[in-house]
Design an enzyme around this catalytic site. Structure first.
Site, mmCIF file in Angstrom:
data_model
loop_
_atom_site.group_PDB
_atom_site.id
_atom_site.type_symbol
_atom_site.label_atom_id
_atom_site.label_comp_id
_atom_site.label_asym_id
_atom_site.label_seq_id
_atom_site.Cartn_x
_atom_site.Cartn_y
_atom_site.Cartn_z
ATOM 1 N N GLY A 1 1.088 -1.412 0.028
ATOM 2 C CA GLY A 1 -0.026 -0.110 0.155
ATOM 3 C C GLY A 1 0.543 1.270 0.097
ATOM 4 C CD GLN B 1 3.143 5.636 2.294
ATOM 5 O OE1 GLN B 1 2.603 4.945 2.107
ATOM 6 N NE2 GLN B 1 3.918 4.581 3.188
ATOM 7 C CB CYS C 1 5.136 2.173 7.110
ATOM 8 S SG CYS C 1 5.519 3.837 6.859
ATOM 9 C CG LEU C 2 6.638 1.717 0.843
ATOM 10 C CD1 LEU C 2 6.350 1.286 0.297
ATOM 11 C CD2 LEU C 2 7.743 0.118 1.853
ATOM 12 C CG HIS D 1 -0.786 1.220 7.400
ATOM 13 N ND1 HIS D 1 0.586 0.452 8.262
ATOM 14 C CD2 HIS D 1 0.370 1.812 6.770
ATOM 15 C CE1 HIS D 1 1.402 1.079 8.471
ATOM 16 N NE2 HIS D 1 1.288 2.019 6.303
ATOM 17 C CD GLU D 2 -1.362 2.475 2.874
ATOM 18 O OE1 GLU D 2 -0.704 3.562 2.701
ATOM 19 O OE2 GLU D 2 -0.501 1.434 3.131
ATOM 20 C CG HIS E 1 0.103 7.164 5.321
ATOM 21 N ND1 HIS E 1 1.054 7.290 5.776
ATOM 22 C CD2 HIS E 1 0.490 5.119 5.235
ATOM 23 C CE1 HIS E 1 2.062 6.188 5.871
ATOM 24 N NE2 HIS E 1 1.862 4.683 5.731
HETATM 25 NI NI NI Z 1 2.212 3.229 5.361
#
Ligand code: NI
Length: 163
Positions: A46, A51, A88-89, A130-131, A134
């Site tokens: 995701g 991000q 998380c990236l 999670h997304e 964000h």
């Molecule tokens: Ni993330």
């Protein structure tokens, strides 16, 4: 299409509440293509607009058989509980155990602006939550007790220095 640079903790945009997506045009479609490409390149499941440095309520995901674009996402129902590893990236994929709802229903608009609802459980439901977080300026580490959050951040910063 192009791979965008991923913004990392503690960049400010990651802590900002995103602005609503208002234009559903070709530019948005191109942005979503870039987001998918960036996500696959980073081997993530995701990716949300903050991000890649954009203060927008938008994410893409391809997780556990669910591939979608979500603009102006909301979690409209949640039930049950699951506890599992999450990363998380934007935090170097350093994992930590986070408690989430087991089932979640996402309400969002697709790239054409059509509203849809999608139910998921397990890993995909975790991804929805999670997304969507964000888009509200919240990271998974914000769900952790302070000591564990500090540990994840420390490990992330340490690994970053070795890159
Ligand atoms: Ni993330």
């Amino acid at each position: 299409m192009s791979v965008r640079k991923i913004t990392e903790y503690p960049e400010k945009v990651l802590a900002q509440v995103g602005k609503p997506v208002e234009k559903f045009d070709e530019e948005l479609e191109k942005l979503c293509e870039d987001m998918f490409e960036t996500m696959y390149d980073a081997e993530g499941v995701g990716l949300a607009a903050p991000q890649i440095g954009l203060n927008l309520r938008l994410f893409v995901m391809d997780c556990d058989g669910i591939k979608l674009i979500a603009a102006n996402p909301e979690i409209i129902t949640k039930s049950g509980e699951q506890s599992g590893q999450e990363g998380c990236l934007s935090v170097g994929k350093v994992p930590a155990v986070v408690s989430r709802a087991e089932k979640a229903t996402l309400r969002a608009q697709d790239a054409k602006g059509e509203w849809f609802e999608r139910e998921a459980e397990g890993y995909a439901a975790r991804c929805f939550q999670h997304e969507t977080d964000h888009c509200d300026g919240k990271l998974f580490i914000d769900h952790l007790p302070k000591m564990r959050k500090d540990m994840v951040v420390k490990r992330f910063q340490k690994e970053k220095r070795w890159k």
